[in-house]
Write a protein that holds these residues in place. Structure first.
Motif, PDB file in Angstrom:
ATOM      1  N   THR A  13      31.741  32.260  49.004  1.00 27.56           N
ATOM      2  CA  THR A  13      32.279  33.260  48.290  1.00 27.56           C
ATOM      3  C   THR A  13      30.873  33.910  47.538  1.00 27.56           C
ATOM      4  N   LEU A  64      32.315  36.576  54.637  1.00 26.07           N
ATOM      5  CA  LEU A  64      33.920  36.072  54.546  1.00 26.07           C
ATOM      6  C   LEU A  64      34.721  37.312  54.507  1.00 26.07           C
ATOM      7  N   GLN A  65      34.202  38.227  53.898  1.00 27.72           N
ATOM      8  CA  GLN A  65      35.377  39.377  53.626  1.00 27.72           C
ATOM      9  C   GLN A  65      35.408  40.266  54.843  1.00 27.72           C
ATOM     10  N   VAL A  95      37.958  38.697  47.871  1.00 23.41           N
ATOM     11  CA  VAL A  95      36.991  37.525  47.862  1.00 23.41           C
ATOM     12  C   VAL A  95      36.289  37.051  46.519  1.00 23.41           C
ATOM     13  N   TRP A 145      41.269  27.913  49.592  1.00 21.97           N
ATOM     14  CA  TRP A 145      40.374  28.832  49.017  1.00 21.97           C
ATOM     15  C   TRP A 145      39.143  28.101  48.400  1.00 21.97           C
ATOM     16  N   ALA A 156      29.633  36.320  50.822  1.00 21.34           N
ATOM     17  CA  ALA A 156      30.837  36.980  50.372  1.00 21.34           C
ATOM     18  C   ALA A 156      31.305  38.211  51.327  1.00 21.34           C
TER      19      ALA A 156
END
Length: 468
Positions: free
Chosen positions: A266, A348-349, A182, A257, A345
């Protein structure tokens, strides 16, 4: 009897520990594996009669010092932030250190202390960094020994998913630390291109890609790593006008991405409270700009789906491949975020750990590719012995598939070089002190030879002059 200490029993440690235990009888050694989870350590040791699993906390100074004191060679697979304390203890108790982590400026300041202690600290001894250094230097030295002059060097590595396990539109699954996935690329990348230093900030990084093909594997793309310039003196490439180190992904990954980067997903600098009250589509919508429109138009705008609004934001159609990748990831869904709170982040991870998880039966793949441009003096075929300078290009490519969920390509390529470095230390075959990375022939020759015997081999190809 020599005692080897392995700190960290994560997913990339399995092959390293197996190699050390397999040779423990031959080398007359013991292997202690320390991890914050005693279960993880025990799983790697598997009741081997020369192995010992211990619960280890690197932040516990007393335990850390006592454990290092009782051993002879330390192999650290701990998070980078913990290496400095381990290194200081190794100097104090005169223990060699091997790790796959990068040499930081803080660490490099210990170099003279390591030399005075008569120790060798071998850093960057894994895959990338590690095998990339060794395989590149083998070719660079070979070209230079034949009188060639390196003008260009490009290198890229990717931890990817094997073709038979590639079943999602991102062509990617998590095969290493998901947090690093990430946060990859945050900062400014710098490299040299045709004699000019180039700087690429994070918000443009995933658009600064180069594309290439590998026979049988399809199309790839490479985005620049953080700092390629530091390797110019380490590789002896002061006369090269291009040097670029990069990360490899399959085609299409970087564009999608980059969308996450541009949205702000991110970011790791602030926390979203009560995140679990939001659906993923609501979370994504919170990053889409509010339009300065008349009230009627605002209502029309809000009535559009998040998918349509995202497509409009990126000036794409809603059936565009990039939009479809975001949709597959679940960002347009009404499913609730599964974290109570976290940075973007971290949220998202958490999502990609669910979506990109390696499944039972999945295998990973490592791809590493070097490109060398160099000038070479050749004799013209005129019978006069007259010479001319010819520009040549060579590629050196490694493709390695994992065997299973334990003996992954990542675990093999990260762990084996470190284990082989331990063997060199035990056999007293190195005459080095201080902090180093593996760019010297006395290290890369035996390690690359043994890796090749284990099926980890590079294929070199000389391209026609002027080709790319």
């Amino acid at each position: 009897m020599k005692k080897i200490l392995v700190l960290g029993a994560g997913r990339s440690s399995s092959v390293l520990i197996s190699y050390l235990l397999d040779h423990a009888q031959e080398w007359n050694t013991t292997v202690t594996v320390g991890d914050h989870s005693i279960d993880h350590a025990a799983l790697k040791v598997q009741d081997h009669h020369r192995g010992l699993a211990i619960k280890f906390d690197a932040t516990d100074e007393l335990q850390r010092k006592q454990t290092i004191l009782q051993n002879d060679i330390v192999v650290s697979m701990l998070p980078p932030l913990l290496h400095f304390a381990v290194a200081k203890d190794c100097i104090e108790f005169k223990k060699h250190l091997v790790t796959a982590s990068y040499v930081t400026p803080e660490m490099h300041r210990l170099n003279e202390d390591v030399k005075k202690a008569g120790l060798l600290f071998m850093y960057e001894m894994g895959l990338d960094p590690g095998i990339d250094h060794m395989s590149a230097m083998k070719v660079i030295h070979s070209i230079q020994h034949q009188g060639g002059r390196i003008t260009s060097f490009k290198s890229g590595t990717g931890g990817l998913v094997a073709p038979e396990s590639d079943d999602n539109p991102w062509h990617y699954k998590v095969t290493w630390n998901p947090r690093n996935v990430v946060l990859a690329g945050q900062g400014t990348a710098q490299y040299m291109e045709k004699g000019v230093k180039k700087f690429v900030p994070y918000h443009r990084l995933f658009t600064a890609t180069e594309k290439f093909k590998i026979n049988g594997l399809g199309k790839f793309e490479a985005y620049p790593n953080r700092d390629s310039l530091q390797y110019i003196p380490l590789y002896g490439l002061q006369n090269a006008d291009t040097i670029l180190r990069s990360t490899l992904r399959k085609e299409g990954y970087c564009e999608a991405w980059n969308a996450l980067v541009q949205l702000g997903m991110t970011d790791d600098t602030y926390t979203i409270e009560n995140a679990s009250s939001l659906s993923y589509s609501q979370w994504l919508a919170s990053y889409l700009p509010a339009r300065n429109l008349p009230e009627g138009d605002k209502k029309k705008h809000r009535s559009k789906s998040v998918k349509d609004r995202t497509a409009k934001f990126f000036e794409r159609g809603n059936k565009n491949d990039m939009i479809m990748r975001l949709e597959w990831l679940g960002l347009f869904s009404e499913e609730k975020i599964s974290l109570d709170h976290g940075t973007p982040a971290q949220i998202l991870q958490n999502l990609i750990e669910q979506k990109w998880m390696m499944q039972s039966g999945d295998n990973d793949m490592i791809v590493m590719r070097h490109e060398f441009g160099y000038d070479s003096e050749v004799v013209k075929e005129t019978g006069t012995g007259e010479q001319k300078t010819e520009h040549l290009q060579k590629t050196s490519t490694l493709v390695l598939m994992g065997d299973d969920s334990v003996n992954t390509a990542m675990a093999k390529t990260v762990g084996l070089p470190m284990a082989m470095m331990v063997k060199l230390l035990l056999k007293h075959e190195l005459f080095l002190t201080g902090i180093h990375i593996p760019v010297m022939s006395q290290v890369y020759e035996p390690v690359l030879k043994e890796l090749e015997e284990r099926g980890i081999a590079f294929k070199e190809e000389l391209l026609p002059a002027g080709n790319k």
